[in-house]
Structure formats: C-alpha cells, structure tokens
Design a protein around this motif. Structure first.
Motif: not given
Length: 283
Positions: A259-265
């Motif tokens: 989830d965090r990686a997707a938001i970071d993107g």
C-alpha cells in the motif's frame, strides 16, 4: 469511541494526532458540526482568526460539557490588518491573541500560530510577538503555519524561536519530506491541513483500490497514511456526522508495504493551497 485517538507528546504540547479542522464551519450549522465532533470524541480543534468562526468554536466547546483540560485548541494570527498593513509585530500579535481568546471565551489556547508569513514581515519582531503571547499565558505553546524550510531555519536556528509545532498543507499528493527531515530531529510535530487535498483524494483511483482491499474508502486510506507517520497530525474538516465518523474510523486502517509503495508512487507536487501572498515554497 472504538479507536482512541493517539497523541503526539513533546515537552511543549500534548496534541491528538487526529484533529478537527473548522475552516468554513460558521454560523449555527458550523457550531452544530463542531458540537457533533466533540460528542464523537474529537479533542483537537483547529480554528483561526481568518476563519471568522472562533465564536462558534467557543460556543460549541461551552455547550459540549467537555472539560477544558481534555481539549487541544489551536488558533492563528492573520498577518495583515484590514487595511493591508503588517500585523506581525509584538503588539499586533499580542492584541490578535487577546481578541481571539475573547471570541473563543477561553483564558488560553493550547497552540497559537502565525497563519502565514507576511510579505513585509520582520521575522524577529514576529517571533518576539509569539514569545510575548506565550509568556503572557495566552497560549501554552506557539508555532507557525505555511513557513518553508528556509524561513524556519532562520526562525529556529538563528533567532531561537520556541516553535512547538508547524502546520502546512500535506497529503498523499504533496511531499513534505524536506520539512519533516528538518523538524523530526528537533522533535517538532507537523500538522497536516487539507489532508484530503480539498476533497480531491476521495476519488483518487490508487487510494480507492487500496481502500477496496481493506474495506474502507480512499479518503480513509489517505488519512491512515498520514496518521501512521511519526510526528504527523492531521486536521480534516468534516461538516457531517457521517464524515466525522469515517475520519475517526481511519485510525483503525493498517496499511502494508505494498500500500505504502503505491501511495509513494502518486504525484507529490500537487499543492492545492498557494495564494498570491504565499512564500517561496522551495526556499
């Protein structure tokens, strides 16, 4: 309330991480919305001289029956007088704080901020005013809003300003990494206003997909992302009880690394609040 609101605690303040923003909540409807939030368990209220609703916030507090000691109340000094002159002087800030307390019908706020750096602001004089407010007992702690890192370095590093908290626009589409990298070693918390990017993150597809995975909304994902961060508080505005409850429920959302990686993107340069008198954000 099923999910107690965690607290950021420093030597200067004890601030609930999830607060209640009151921008545009005025009149009887605004007062009722603030009363509703207090009844649901919100204890961090954010207002400002410029919002024109300090009287409504004060009335809602008085009617709520919540002990003053349980509340964290923030208000802010507007940088200009009605005729456009600099108000961020020692006398101007002290008088503004006194006026705000009169409208709130409180003896003291927990946090008093300079709302924006004024275009003609004398930084040393402005800080002197904040210190005077604190030393007079009108505020437990003082800080600033909408100050870029360069201005904060001058205020804290050169002048020695007792900044207890900083409030800025911060959400999943606007990075504040540079500011957080400066504040965290100093133990100064950041309060995120417009944490839903003026409501635009409610329909953001990436956040919506993450929300489907967890059985929550995109807005709740956006709030959860902020609330899990060290030293970060968020103050979403919510006029309806349903939205107030939904924001509280974001406290229970647990994001994972995917989830965090997707938001970071997501794009991180989409600022929604930048009036003509705003400072140079890159400074």
């Amino acid at each position: 309330m099923s999910n107690p609101i965690p607290v950021i605690e420093t030597p200067s303040l004890r601030m609930p991480k999830l607060g209640f923003g009151t921008w545009r909540l005025a009149g009887k409807e605004g007062e009722a919305a603030i009363e509703s939030a207090l009844a649901l368990g919100y204890r961090h209220l954010d207002t400002a001289e410029m919002y024109g609703n300090e009287a409504e916030v004060g009335a809602a507090i008085a009617r709520s029956g919540v002990p003053r000691a349980e509340l964290f109340v923030t208000t802010k000094a507007w940088p200009l007088t009605p005729d456009g002159k600099d108000k961020l002087t020692p006398r101007g800030i002290l008088e503004a704080a006194q006026d705000s307390l009169g409208r709130l019908v409180l003896d003291q706020v927990d946090l008093y901020l300079i709302h924006w750096p004024g275009p003609a602001m004398n930084l040393a004089a402005a800080i002197e005013g904040l210190v005077a407010v604190r030393d007079a007992g009108l505020a437990r702690a003082v800080g600033v809003a909408n100050f870029p890192v360069g201005l904060l370095r001058r205020a804290i590093g050169e002048i020695g300003a007792p900044i207890a908290a900083v409030q800025v626009e911060y959400h999943a589409e606007l990075s504040q990494d540079r500011l957080l990298d400066y504040l965290r070693p100093l133990g100064i918390p950041l309060t995120a206003y417009s944490p839903l990017a003026k409501g635009e993150l409610r329909d953001e597809p990436v956040l919506a997909r993450i929300g489907e995975k967890h059985g929550v909304s995109a807005a709740q994902v956006a709030l959860a992302w902020l609330l899990e961060q060290e030293g970060v508080a968020a103050i979403p505005k919510a006029a309806s009880r349903r939205s107030q409850e939904a924001n509280l429920a974001a406290l229970a959302v647990k994001l994972d690394e995917v989830d965090r990686a997707a938001i970071d993107g997501l794009p991180k340069d989409r600022r929604r609040v930048s009036p003509a008198f705003a400072p140079d954000w890159s400074a």
